[in-house]
Design an enzyme around this catalytic site. Structure first.
Site, PDB file in Angstrom:
ATOM      1  N   HIS A  58      -7.730   0.661  -4.230  1.00  0.00           N
ATOM      2  CA  HIS A  58      -8.540   1.415  -3.265  1.00  0.00           C
ATOM      3  C   HIS A  58      -8.972   2.655  -4.028  1.00  0.00           C
ATOM      4  CE1 HIS A  58      -6.385   0.049   0.719  1.00  0.00           C
ATOM      5  NE2 HIS A  58      -7.132  -0.902   0.191  1.00  0.00           N
ATOM      6  N   HIS A  96       0.862  -1.192   0.000  1.00  0.00           N
ATOM      7  CA  HIS A  96       0.000   0.000   0.000  1.00  0.00           C
ATOM      8  C   HIS A  96       0.897   1.239   0.000  1.00  0.00           C
ATOM      9  CE1 HIS A  96      -2.689   3.084   1.667  1.00  0.00           C
ATOM     10  NE2 HIS A  96      -3.685   2.323   1.268  1.00  0.00           N
ATOM     11  N   ASP A 156     -12.703   3.379  -0.865  1.00  0.00           N
ATOM     12  CA  ASP A 156     -11.896   3.658   0.323  1.00  0.00           C
ATOM     13  C   ASP A 156     -12.493   4.872   1.019  1.00  0.00           C
ATOM     14  OD1 ASP A 156      -9.803   3.268   2.054  1.00  0.00           O
ATOM     15  OD2 ASP A 156      -8.335   4.333   0.834  1.00  0.00           O
ATOM     16  N   HIS A 157     -12.549   4.822   2.296  1.00  0.00           N
ATOM     17  CA  HIS A 157     -13.052   5.926   3.129  1.00  0.00           C
ATOM     18  C   HIS A 157     -14.389   6.465   2.584  1.00  0.00           C
ATOM     19  CE1 HIS A 157      -8.670   6.875   4.493  1.00  0.00           C
ATOM     20  NE2 HIS A 157      -8.994   5.604   4.595  1.00  0.00           N
ATOM     21  N   TYR A 168     -14.469   5.331   8.098  1.00  0.00           N
ATOM     22  CA  TYR A 168     -15.112   4.057   7.761  1.00  0.00           C
ATOM     23  C   TYR A 168     -16.539   3.943   8.291  1.00  0.00           C
ATOM     24  CZ  TYR A 168     -10.804   2.412   5.731  1.00  0.00           C
ATOM     25  OH  TYR A 168      -9.702   2.263   4.915  1.00  0.00           O
ATOM     26  N   CYS A 225      -3.757   2.717  -4.474  1.00  0.00           N
ATOM     27  CA  CYS A 225      -4.658   3.528  -3.646  1.00  0.00           C
ATOM     28  C   CYS A 225      -4.678   4.950  -4.192  1.00  0.00           C
ATOM     29  CB  CYS A 225      -4.204   3.516  -2.189  1.00  0.00           C
ATOM     30  SG  CYS A 225      -5.247   4.567  -1.157  1.00  0.00           S
TER      31      CYS A 225
HETATM   32  C1  DNO Z   1      -6.514   3.653   5.573  1.00  0.00           C
HETATM   33  C2  DNO Z   1      -5.958   2.488   4.885  1.00  0.00           C
HETATM   34  C3  DNO Z   1      -4.618   2.078   5.459  1.00  0.00           C
HETATM   35  C4  DNO Z   1      -4.220   0.736   4.889  1.00  0.00           C
HETATM   36  C5  DNO Z   1      -2.925   0.207   5.403  1.00  0.00           C
HETATM   37  C6  DNO Z   1      -2.466  -0.921   4.521  1.00  0.00           C
HETATM   38  O1  DNO Z   1      -7.668   3.798   5.618  1.00  0.00           O
HETATM   39  O2  DNO Z   1      -5.922   2.633   3.526  1.00  0.00           O
HETATM   40  O3  DNO Z   1      -4.706   1.975   6.828  1.00  0.00           O
HETATM   41  O4  DNO Z   1      -5.185  -0.203   5.212  1.00  0.00           O
HETATM   42  O5  DNO Z   1      -1.977   1.197   5.438  1.00  0.00           O
HETATM   43  O6  DNO Z   1      -1.449  -1.616   5.150  1.00  0.00           O
END
Ligand code: DNO
Length: 403
Positions: free
Chosen positions: A306, A241, A357-358, A376, A279
């Site tokens: 992501h 990531h 994501d988020h 989240y 991401c």
């Molecule tokens: C945040 C996430 C990160 C991710 C880690 C992967 O929301 O994208 O916490 O899960 O960094 O190891």
């Protein structure tokens, strides 16, 4: 003709395990097919017993979902700094990969960010429409480093304007807001609280005093050299990531922030086990990252995505915008991911997995206590998922109409 389900990217949703206030039943209702989850209760560095993996898998499958990705098997600070019990932690990591593969979980996300995981300075930044999102402001981070952490030399990393804003911000905080601000920076590890205090952070930073960026790269290379062959042997893929934010913080090296970083990492182990979690929100926080070009260059090793966007602000701050808004060219990204999936399916490969994501805190999520895992809450992520599904339907539909 509407596009078929299999033409869409595989939709995943993050779930933080049984303690997550968002239950699997809600995730199922969002239409997502898979979850990204982890055994957050197991301390960093310890091995995951196969029985615990199996029990978690049953929970997910009984809810009608698939455990598609482990996010994350955390890499311990000992491994990143190659100190203390690092050799045992690496051995444990290998055992964990075997346990996961034995239970059919074949994708593991990890990161190599020193000391802290992702960093924001405001976990409930109010937007004009009343919803709230995560935001990072370098001036506020300077306030943390200089006023609270008291990191020697931190001033040198900021501009005079940022330092002036940092002082004003610090002065505006009363005792309790100061304490909350401190916790929001040093204790938001995904799915767990490590209960760290400022002295712990100082000690952890100190462990990097002799580690240069190339030194940290070498530690990652050695880690991969030890774990990638095990992953390869059991048909499991590892996806790193990106750093979030994708630039140095706390005076520490960052080695997974841009295309040249990722090309180096991918060159160390040339197999299906060594890939990237693309991401967009993390990478998009840097104006230097050209996301479509990065995706083209890394496509062969993008194992998972992501999808979210960040709005860069003048002065180096950014906040998390709507999934189709902000600085990330989401249409260009999703179009490329769909094309990539098309090629992979044609070659007999699996669908390409992503998760929204988020998301914002909005509607009645705002009346609840702030989510234990900032970013989240359910509704905002479901909105993101729905928008991304609509974007895909539009792209796929217009392609089939043109054919
Ligand atoms: C945040 C996430 C990160 C991710 C880690 C992967 O929301 O994208 O916490 O899960 O960094 O190891």
């Amino acid at each position: 003709m509407s596009p078929k389900k299999e033409q869409f990217l595989e939709e995943g949703f993050r779930w933080f395990g049984p303690a997550d206030p968002v239950p699997l039943a809600f995730i199922r209702q969002s239409g997502a097919e898979s979850v990204f989850t982890s055994l957050h209760e197991i301390p960093y560095g310890a091995p995951w017993p196969e029985a615990a993996v199996a029990a978690r898998r049953r929970l997910v499958e009984n809810a009608g979902l698939r455990w598609a990705a482990v996010e994350s098997v955390p890499v311990s600070e000992a491994v990143r700094t190659r100190s203390g019990p690092f050799a045992r932690h690496i051995e444990n990591y290998r055992a964990t990969l075997r346990a996961l593969a034995a239970q059919g979980v074949r994708l593991v996300i990890y990161n190599f960010m020193p000391v802290l995981d992702w960093i924001r300075t405001d976990l409930r930044f109010r937007l004009p429409d009343g919803s709230a999102c995560l935001r990072y402001d370098p001036a506020q981070f300077a306030a943390f480093e200089i006023g609270l952490l008291k990191r020697p030399g931190a001033e040198r990393d900021y501009t005079p304007d940022q330092l002036a804003r940092a002082r004003a911000f610090l002065a505006s905080l009363n005792e309790s807001r100061r304490a909350a601000f401190e916790r929001s920076i040093i204790d938001v590890f995904p799915g767990c609280s490590l209960g760290l205090g400022l002295p712990d952070i100082r000690r952890m930073i100190d462990a990097y005093r002799d580690i240069t960026p190339d030194g940290l790269r070498e530690h990652l290379r050695l880690f991969l050299q030890a774990v990638a062959p095990v992953a390869q042997e059991c048909g499991l893929r590892l996806a790193i990531h990106p750093d979030d934010p994708p630039f140095p913080v706390l005076g520490l090296p960052r080695i997974a922030s841009n295309l040249s970083d990722f090309l180096k990492i991918l060159s160390w182990h040339d197999g299906d086990a060594n890939g990237v979690c693309f991401c967009t929100g993390s990478l998009g926080a840097s104006p230097d990252n050209d996301l479509p070009a990065m995706l083209d260059a890394l496509a062969h090793r993008v194992f998972v995505a992501h999808l979210r966007s960040t709005q860069r602000e003048p002065g180096g701050a950014f906040h998390e915008s709507g999934h189709l808004e902000g600085s990330v060219p989401m249409f260009a990204i999703v179009r490329r991911l769909l094309a990539l999936q098309h090629q992979r399916l044609a070659a007999g490969g699996p669908r390409l997995l992503f998760r929204p994501d988020h998301g914002r805190d909005m509607a009645d999520d705002l009346d609840k206590p702030p989510p234990p895992n900032p970013g989240y809450a359910f509704i905002g992520r479901m909105k993101g998922l729905a928008e991304l599904r609509g974007l895909q339907a539009g792209i796929l539909g217009s392609q089939s109409a043109a054919a």
